[in-house]
Design a protein around this motif. Structure first.
Motif, PDB file in Angstrom:
ATOM      1  N   ALA A 135     -33.448 -13.936  61.378  1.00 21.56           N
ATOM      2  CA  ALA A 135     -33.007 -12.672  60.769  1.00 21.56           C
ATOM      3  C   ALA A 135     -33.574 -12.491  59.360  1.00 21.56           C
ATOM      4  O   ALA A 135     -34.066 -11.413  59.015  1.00 21.56           O
ATOM      5  N   ILE A 136     -33.521 -13.532  58.558  1.00 20.13           N
ATOM      6  CA  ILE A 136     -33.997 -13.432  57.171  1.00 20.13           C
ATOM      7  C   ILE A 136     -35.508 -13.243  57.121  1.00 20.13           C
ATOM      8  O   ILE A 136     -36.010 -12.383  56.392  1.00 20.13           O
ATOM      9  N   THR A 137     -36.228 -14.014  57.916  1.00 19.37           N
ATOM     10  CA  THR A 137     -37.686 -13.868  57.908  1.00 19.37           C
ATOM     11  C   THR A 137     -38.101 -12.530  58.509  1.00 19.37           C
ATOM     12  O   THR A 137     -39.111 -11.954  58.112  1.00 19.37           O
ATOM     13  N   GLU A 138     -37.295 -12.035  59.436  1.00 20.54           N
ATOM     14  CA  GLU A 138     -37.560 -10.736  60.059  1.00 20.54           C
ATOM     15  C   GLU A 138     -37.561  -9.603  59.024  1.00 20.54           C
ATOM     16  O   GLU A 138     -38.390  -8.699  59.082  1.00 20.54           O
ATOM     17  N   LEU A 139     -36.617  -9.654  58.104  1.00 27.48           N
ATOM     18  CA  LEU A 139     -36.554  -8.626  57.056  1.00 27.48           C
ATOM     19  C   LEU A 139     -37.846  -8.612  56.244  1.00 27.48           C
ATOM     20  O   LEU A 139     -38.415  -7.546  55.983  1.00 27.48           O
ATOM     21  N   HIS A 173     -37.924  -7.641  68.723  1.00 27.38           N
ATOM     22  CA  HIS A 173     -37.372  -8.861  68.118  1.00 27.38           C
ATOM     23  C   HIS A 173     -36.170  -8.509  67.234  1.00 27.38           C
ATOM     24  O   HIS A 173     -35.108  -9.133  67.334  1.00 27.38           O
ATOM     25  N   ALA A 174     -36.326  -7.522  66.373  1.00 28.13           N
ATOM     26  CA  ALA A 174     -35.255  -7.121  65.449  1.00 28.13           C
ATOM     27  C   ALA A 174     -34.043  -6.593  66.211  1.00 28.13           C
ATOM     28  O   ALA A 174     -32.895  -6.874  65.839  1.00 28.13           O
ATOM     29  N   GLY A 175     -34.272  -5.850  67.274  1.00 21.34           N
ATOM     30  CA  GLY A 175     -33.164  -5.371  68.096  1.00 21.34           C
ATOM     31  C   GLY A 175     -32.395  -6.517  68.722  1.00 21.34           C
ATOM     32  O   GLY A 175     -31.157  -6.503  68.789  1.00 21.34           O
ATOM     33  N   PHE A 199     -27.708 -10.300  68.802  1.00 20.61           N
ATOM     34  CA  PHE A 199     -27.121 -11.627  68.616  1.00 20.61           C
ATOM     35  C   PHE A 199     -26.031 -11.589  67.553  1.00 20.61           C
ATOM     36  O   PHE A 199     -24.972 -12.189  67.729  1.00 20.61           O
ATOM     37  N   LEU A 200     -26.282 -10.910  66.453  1.00 19.78           N
ATOM     38  CA  LEU A 200     -25.285 -10.837  65.388  1.00 19.78           C
ATOM     39  C   LEU A 200     -23.989 -10.201  65.893  1.00 19.78           C
ATOM     40  O   LEU A 200     -22.896 -10.656  65.565  1.00 19.78           O
ATOM     41  N   VAL A 201     -24.115  -9.181  66.720  1.00 22.95           N
ATOM     42  CA  VAL A 201     -22.925  -8.522  67.268  1.00 22.95           C
ATOM     43  C   VAL A 201     -22.153  -9.468  68.184  1.00 22.95           C
ATOM     44  O   VAL A 201     -20.946  -9.674  68.002  1.00 22.95           O
TER      45      VAL A 201
END
Length: 164
Positions: A33-37, A128-130, A135-137
């Protein structure tokens, strides 16, 4: 107070279950998630950050597939067969936790080039971001139901019986 099987799993065999079933998958997912941003902001898909992102995505998907298979065979199937669920919150907590297989395995499949291969790099990162968001949800819903008294949604007093 009663405890869901989700919380019981994390509470027993300290610190190993907490590390194996919570810390490892969450740290890998948060790394993604962090690297995705960074990647979506810079669009620098040739950077070492993308390498870290891809490695964490593949590792997370493969690792959680093992967790999923282990818990299905040692917990979900036996609990279902014996009527050992402690209430609806128990089932929801474990169900949402295990639903993490969909986004985590999906991320790994994107990173391995097996899904969304017809898209450009930015398009694959959008998929990927979706999946990261999904996953977060599911992880947070699992945590919320996991912290409940499992009998709360049954209308029974605390200390209720298993769900048959």
């Amino acid at each position: 107070m009663n405890m869901t099987h989700y919380m019981e799993l994390l509470a027993v065999n300290q610190p190993w279950n907490l590390l194996l079933f919570m810390a490892v998958p969450v740290i890998l997912a948060e790394t993604v998630a962090i690297t995705e941003l960074y990647l979506l902001y810079t669009r620098n898909y040739a950077s070492p950050v993308r390498t870290v992102n891809r490695a964490a995505g593949i590792a997370g998907g493969v690792y959680f597939t093992g967790v999923f298979l282990y818990l299905m065979t040692t917990a979900v199937i036996p609990l279902t067969g014996s009527g050992g669920w402690r209430g609806p919150a128990d089932v929801l907590a474990v169900g949402f936790y295990l639903a993490g297989i969909v986004p985590l395995l999906g991320i790994a499949l994107v990173d391995l080039g097996l899904v969304a291969k017809d898209r450009d790099e930015h398009g694959r990162m959008a998929v990927h971001a979706g999946l990261v968001a999904l996953f977060l949800v599911v992880a947070h819903v699992a945590m919320i139901f996991g912290m409940m008294d499992p009998t709360l949604l049954t209308g029974a007093a605390a200390g209720g019986h298993g769900m048959h």
